[in-house]
Write a protein that holds these residues in place. Structure first.
Motif, mmCIF file in Angstrom:
data_model
loop_
_atom_site.group_PDB
_atom_site.id
_atom_site.type_symbol
_atom_site.label_atom_id
_atom_site.label_comp_id
_atom_site.label_asym_id
_atom_site.label_seq_id
_atom_site.Cartn_x
_atom_site.Cartn_y
_atom_site.Cartn_z
ATOM 1 N N GLU A 124 31.811 21.397 56.245
ATOM 2 C CA GLU A 124 31.909 22.247 55.107
ATOM 3 C C GLU A 124 33.020 23.432 55.092
ATOM 4 O O GLU A 124 33.213 24.272 54.112
ATOM 5 C CB GLU A 124 30.512 22.805 54.757
ATOM 6 N N PHE A 125 33.154 23.675 56.402
ATOM 7 C CA PHE A 125 34.351 24.689 56.395
ATOM 8 C C PHE A 125 35.719 24.287 55.849
ATOM 9 O O PHE A 125 36.025 22.982 56.038
ATOM 10 C CB PHE A 125 34.532 25.130 58.013
ATOM 11 N N ALA A 126 36.486 25.357 55.405
ATOM 12 C CA ALA A 126 37.858 24.578 55.011
ATOM 13 C C ALA A 126 38.506 24.060 56.045
ATOM 14 O O ALA A 126 38.370 24.302 57.360
ATOM 15 C CB ALA A 126 38.558 25.844 54.606
ATOM 16 N N SER A 127 39.663 23.255 55.586
ATOM 17 C CA SER A 127 40.155 22.321 56.679
ATOM 18 C C SER A 127 41.204 23.304 57.293
ATOM 19 O O SER A 127 41.460 22.939 58.586
ATOM 20 C CB SER A 127 40.952 21.241 55.734
ATOM 21 N N ASN A 128 41.719 24.080 56.901
ATOM 22 C CA ASN A 128 42.669 25.156 57.458
ATOM 23 C C ASN A 128 41.945 25.906 58.592
ATOM 24 O O ASN A 128 42.530 26.165 59.561
ATOM 25 C CB ASN A 128 43.468 25.988 56.531
ATOM 26 N N VAL A 129 40.693 26.340 58.050
ATOM 27 C CA VAL A 129 39.842 26.793 59.255
ATOM 28 C C VAL A 129 39.804 25.921 60.612
ATOM 29 O O VAL A 129 39.737 26.439 61.630
ATOM 30 C CB VAL A 129 38.449 27.456 58.616
ATOM 31 N N LEU A 130 39.132 24.853 60.385
ATOM 32 C CA LEU A 130 38.984 23.792 61.226
ATOM 33 C C LEU A 130 40.208 23.478 62.264
ATOM 34 O O LEU A 130 40.203 23.532 63.396
ATOM 35 C CB LEU A 130 38.274 22.594 60.912
ATOM 36 N N ASP A 131 41.409 23.152 61.406
ATOM 37 C CA ASP A 131 42.583 23.080 62.258
ATOM 38 C C ASP A 131 43.025 24.088 62.971
ATOM 39 O O ASP A 131 43.727 24.069 64.075
ATOM 40 C CB ASP A 131 43.551 22.424 61.160
ATOM 41 N N ALA A 132 42.711 25.364 62.543
ATOM 42 C CA ALA A 132 43.080 26.647 63.348
ATOM 43 C C ALA A 132 42.369 26.835 64.844
ATOM 44 O O ALA A 132 42.984 27.547 65.600
ATOM 45 C CB ALA A 132 42.864 28.038 62.519
ATOM 46 N N LEU A 133 41.441 25.919 65.041
ATOM 47 C CA LEU A 133 40.806 25.816 66.110
ATOM 48 C C LEU A 133 41.448 25.031 67.354
ATOM 49 O O LEU A 133 41.296 25.379 68.573
ATOM 50 C CB LEU A 133 39.399 25.129 66.206
ATOM 51 N N ARG A 134 42.513 24.560 66.999
ATOM 52 C CA ARG A 134 43.308 23.447 67.806
ATOM 53 C C ARG A 134 44.024 24.247 69.045
ATOM 54 O O ARG A 134 43.772 24.004 70.213
ATOM 55 C CB ARG A 134 44.554 22.749 66.989
ATOM 56 N N GLN A 135 44.806 25.045 68.745
ATOM 57 C CA GLN A 135 45.652 25.925 69.577
ATOM 58 C C GLN A 135 44.643 26.667 70.540
ATOM 59 O O GLN A 135 44.803 26.762 71.903
ATOM 60 C CB GLN A 135 46.629 26.900 69.057
ATOM 61 N N PRO A 136 43.694 27.528 70.096
ATOM 62 C CA PRO A 136 42.896 28.434 70.669
ATOM 63 C C PRO A 136 41.958 27.418 71.625
ATOM 64 O O PRO A 136 41.503 27.936 72.969
ATOM 65 C CB PRO A 136 41.912 29.269 69.900
ATOM 66 N N LEU A 137 41.626 26.300 71.429
ATOM 67 C CA LEU A 137 40.837 25.372 72.310
ATOM 68 C C LEU A 137 41.457 25.292 73.452
ATOM 69 O O LEU A 137 41.063 24.769 74.591
ATOM 70 C CB LEU A 137 40.245 24.258 71.358
ATOM 71 N N GLU A 138 42.756 24.817 73.508
ATOM 72 C CA GLU A 138 43.544 24.642 74.658
ATOM 73 C C GLU A 138 44.053 25.879 75.329
ATOM 74 O O GLU A 138 44.148 25.657 76.704
ATOM 75 C CB GLU A 138 44.966 23.721 73.916
ATOM 76 N N SER A 139 44.552 26.864 74.634
ATOM 77 C CA SER A 139 45.101 28.050 75.398
ATOM 78 C C SER A 139 44.233 29.199 75.874
ATOM 79 O O SER A 139 44.612 29.673 76.619
ATOM 80 C CB SER A 139 46.264 28.631 74.699
ATOM 81 N N GLY A 140 42.986 29.086 75.057
ATOM 82 C CA GLY A 140 41.963 30.188 75.424
ATOM 83 C C GLY A 140 42.418 31.512 74.845
ATOM 84 O O GLY A 140 41.869 32.753 75.291
ATOM 85 N N HIS A 141 43.665 31.873 73.798
ATOM 86 C CA HIS A 141 43.847 33.004 73.123
ATOM 87 C C HIS A 141 44.315 32.485 71.932
ATOM 88 O O HIS A 141 44.736 31.375 71.775
ATOM 89 C CB HIS A 141 44.764 33.723 73.980
ATOM 90 N N VAL A 142 44.415 33.619 71.147
ATOM 91 C CA VAL A 142 44.910 33.172 69.555
ATOM 92 C C VAL A 142 45.866 34.404 69.198
ATOM 93 O O VAL A 142 45.819 35.565 69.554
ATOM 94 C CB VAL A 142 43.778 33.313 68.622
ATOM 95 N N VAL A 143 47.070 33.898 68.796
ATOM 96 C CA VAL A 143 48.245 34.800 68.340
ATOM 97 C C VAL A 143 48.148 34.760 66.916
ATOM 98 O O VAL A 143 48.304 34.003 66.106
ATOM 99 C CB VAL A 143 49.513 34.119 68.806
ATOM 100 N N VAL A 144 48.089 36.024 66.414
ATOM 101 C CA VAL A 144 47.945 36.490 64.914
ATOM 102 C C VAL A 144 49.284 37.206 64.413
ATOM 103 O O VAL A 144 49.717 38.163 65.090
ATOM 104 C CB VAL A 144 46.751 37.336 64.555
ATOM 105 N N SER A 145 50.135 36.418 63.827
ATOM 106 C CA SER A 145 51.528 37.007 63.521
ATOM 107 C C SER A 145 51.466 37.398 62.012
ATOM 108 O O SER A 145 51.134 36.519 61.259
ATOM 109 C CB SER A 145 52.591 35.959 63.814
ATOM 110 N N ARG A 146 52.196 38.636 61.614
ATOM 111 C CA ARG A 146 52.356 39.049 60.419
ATOM 112 C C ARG A 146 53.799 39.332 60.445
ATOM 113 O O ARG A 146 54.476 39.634 61.613
ATOM 114 C CB ARG A 146 51.546 40.307 60.127
ATOM 115 N N ALA A 147 54.287 40.027 59.290
ATOM 116 C CA ALA A 147 55.489 40.486 58.961
ATOM 117 C C ALA A 147 56.052 41.644 59.951
ATOM 118 O O ALA A 147 57.098 41.545 60.762
ATOM 119 C CB ALA A 147 56.122 40.830 57.761
ATOM 120 N N ALA A 148 55.255 42.468 60.120
ATOM 121 C CA ALA A 148 55.562 43.485 60.888
ATOM 122 C C ALA A 148 54.790 43.751 62.206
ATOM 123 O O ALA A 148 55.363 44.723 62.973
ATOM 124 C CB ALA A 148 55.355 44.884 59.932
ATOM 125 N N GLN A 149 54.077 42.855 62.325
ATOM 126 C CA GLN A 149 53.427 42.936 63.759
ATOM 127 C C GLN A 149 52.843 41.606 64.304
ATOM 128 O O GLN A 149 52.353 40.674 63.386
ATOM 129 C CB GLN A 149 52.059 44.091 63.660
#
Length: 524
Positions: free
Chosen positions: A316-341
């Motif tokens: 029932e979670f949105a598909s983009n939420v579930l797919d966002a798990l892919r990289q953290p499951l492998e690397s153990g960290h999450v990178v959040v990028s915005r225009a200025a930071q």
């Protein structure tokens, strides 16, 4: 010109900031420069009122407040105290040398009192790394700041008290500002809400209880599928009780993330138990991954660092939420990028997914036949994509046990208190084996290092290779099978994974019944 110091945070990484205040001739105006966001720009009004209400006047001239270096984005309200003290220094009410080697952190109320702020723990760490020996923080944040060694922590209630301490005058008796209840969502990650839950309470599901023990012992991800009310949520909630306490280093990591998110309570500044985070399936990608409009804050992935992230009703979670798990499951960290930071947060968690077999939830049920078509069932399963499923080590399908099985397994199941020592011993074996490496559990070890430094027996490797040649396993799946095999070996006090360990790991991954060798762990 007067200058004091504070800290800016980029994720969990902090840098010292010089806060400069200059009073010059010109039309009365106060400006803030240095790549400041809206919250920081509003500080000029907060600080002006606080300074006036703390016993002096605001200059009727041009006041320039600079936050250097100007290339770093500044966000948050914790610069208020540094700006207020710098104003007192510029007006020669506080000696310049009194602020040397000191960092000031805190938000000012209009009457000059100090409010608690987020991120004091990582900010204090950054201050120590930058060579500062003293830090002034609000009283509500003293507990988390004192977790950092090598720095003098001064808890203060108001700007007037800070000025009195810096000048050697008598301290005023200002009342404290009560801490704000901020950021208590995302599953109340800082509260051990699953304490006291016992694995023996789960009726039946012997194989899945065994799988939960293996997952706890090695830090493996789990996917449980079954009809409603079968025990998926109960099993997930009891997983943290099997995990050992966090080490001092891990506890500081977790506490720093929770401090930055604003969910660290003042009375329990050190998180010593693995957190349990269970966001609702309507949570957005920003709530899960991290981000925000006013500064980047950690999401549920990072709040579950060194603990358990439980996604109930996962399809029932949105598909983009579930797919966002892919990289953290492998690397153990999450990178959040915005225009200025861009901010990096740790996200080494155990993922537990629970799903119904179909939209109606009765797939495989005998008493309530499923009304979904095969196409509906397939589409429902496909909401959890193949790449996400491939990153999950243990798959289990839960079915309703018969009445005799319920009676037998309820009386024979071992409790969490009886199973936790086995998990702890397995973790200790892993800690010895992985000493000197950046990994702490079997699930963390990359496949190439696992095969090179800690291989299975020759017969066990041939078994895995045969599944690879038969395309029953992908290269990633083969590595995950070997990790689970090492965990089974650790639970059995073995020296090297053999064929039996690999077969049990394959059964855990395929969701097939387990043999009595492992089931003995969870039954008397």
């Amino acid at each position: 010109m007067a200058a004091t110091h504070s800290v800016t945070l980029d994720g969990l990484t902090g840098r010292a900031i010089e806060v400069e205040v200059d009073i010059a001739s010109g039309l009365p105006k106060t400006i803030v420069v240095g790549l400041a966001d809206t919250i920081v720009n509003e500080a000029r009004d907060r600080v002006r009122a606080a300074v006036v209400n703390s016993g002096t006047t605001w200059p009727d001239q041009r006041v320039t407040i600079n936050l250097a270096p100007s290339t770093l984005p500044k966000t948050g309200s914790h610069y208020d105290l540094a700006i207020g003290v710098a104003m007192f220094v510029e007006k020669t009410l506080v000696p310049r040398e009194a602020t040397a080697g000191t960092v000031f952190i805190g938000e000012l109320a209009l009457d000059g009192r100090l409010r608690a702020v987020r991120g004091v723990l990582p900010a204090t760490v950054a201050a120590v790394e930058a060579g500062f020996g003293r830090v002034f923080v609000p009283e509500s944040n003293v507990g988390e700041a004192e977790l950092v060694s090598g720095v003098q922590v001064v808890g203060v209630r108001s700007l007037r008290q800070v000025v009195a301490l810096l000048t050697g005058e008598d301290e005023p008796d200002d009342p404290p500002v009560p801490p704000l209840e901020e950021g208590v969502g995302l599953g109340h990650a800082y509260v051990d809400r699953v304490a006291g839950l016992d694995l023996a309470d789960v009726a039946g599901q012997d194989d899945t209880r065994t799988a939960v023990v293996v997952a706890a012992a090695g830090g493996h991800h789990v996917l449980m599928t079954g009809p409603p009310g079968i025990g998926k949520t109960m099993l997930a909630q009891r997983l943290p009780g099997l995990l050992p306490d966090l080490t001092r280093e891990q506890a500081l990591e977790v506490s720093a993330v929770h401090s930055l998110a604003g969910v660290l309570p003042a009375d329990v500044p050190l998180v010593e138990r693995p957190p349990f985070v269970d966001p609702h399936h309507t949570a957005s990608a920003v709530a899960i991954v991290g981000g925000g409009q006013r500064g980047i804050r950690p999401g549920a992935l990072s709040l579950a660092h060194r603990g358990v992230l439980f996604l109930d009703e996962a399809p029932e979670f949105a598909s983009n939420v579930l797919d966002a798990l892919r990289q953290p499951l492998e690397s153990g960290h999450v990178v959040v990028s915005r225009a200025a930071q861009t901010a990096t947060f740790p996200a080494r968690f155990q993922l537990v997914l629970a799903a119904n077999p179909c939209p109606c939830g009765q797939g495989g049920s005998v008493s309530d036949p499923c009304e979904c078509t095969p196409l509906m069932q397939r589409r429902y399963r496909d909401r959890i994509s193949g790449p996400v499923r491939d990153r999950i080590d243990i798959h289990r399908t839960l079915v309703a046990p018969s009445r005799p099985e319920l009676v037998h397994e309820t009386t024979g199941a071992r409790s969490t208190a009886q199973l936790a020592p086995a998990v702890r011993r397995a973790r200790e074996r892993q800690a010895v084996r992985l000493a000197g490496t950046p990994w702490q559990a079997n699930a963390d070890v990359p496949g190439v290092d696992l095969r090179k430094h800690w291989p299975a027996t020759e017969a066990a490797r041939r078994l895995v290779d045969s599944h690879l040649r038969g395309q029953r396993l992908s290269a990633r799946s083969a590595d995950r099978v070997l990790r689970v095999a090492w965990t089974v070996c650790d639970l059995r006090d073995g020296g090297q994974p053999d064929v039996d360990d690999v077969e049990l790991a394959l059964a855990l991954r395929r969701g097939t019944p387990l043999g009595p060798l492992l089931r003995d762990l969870v039954t008397s």
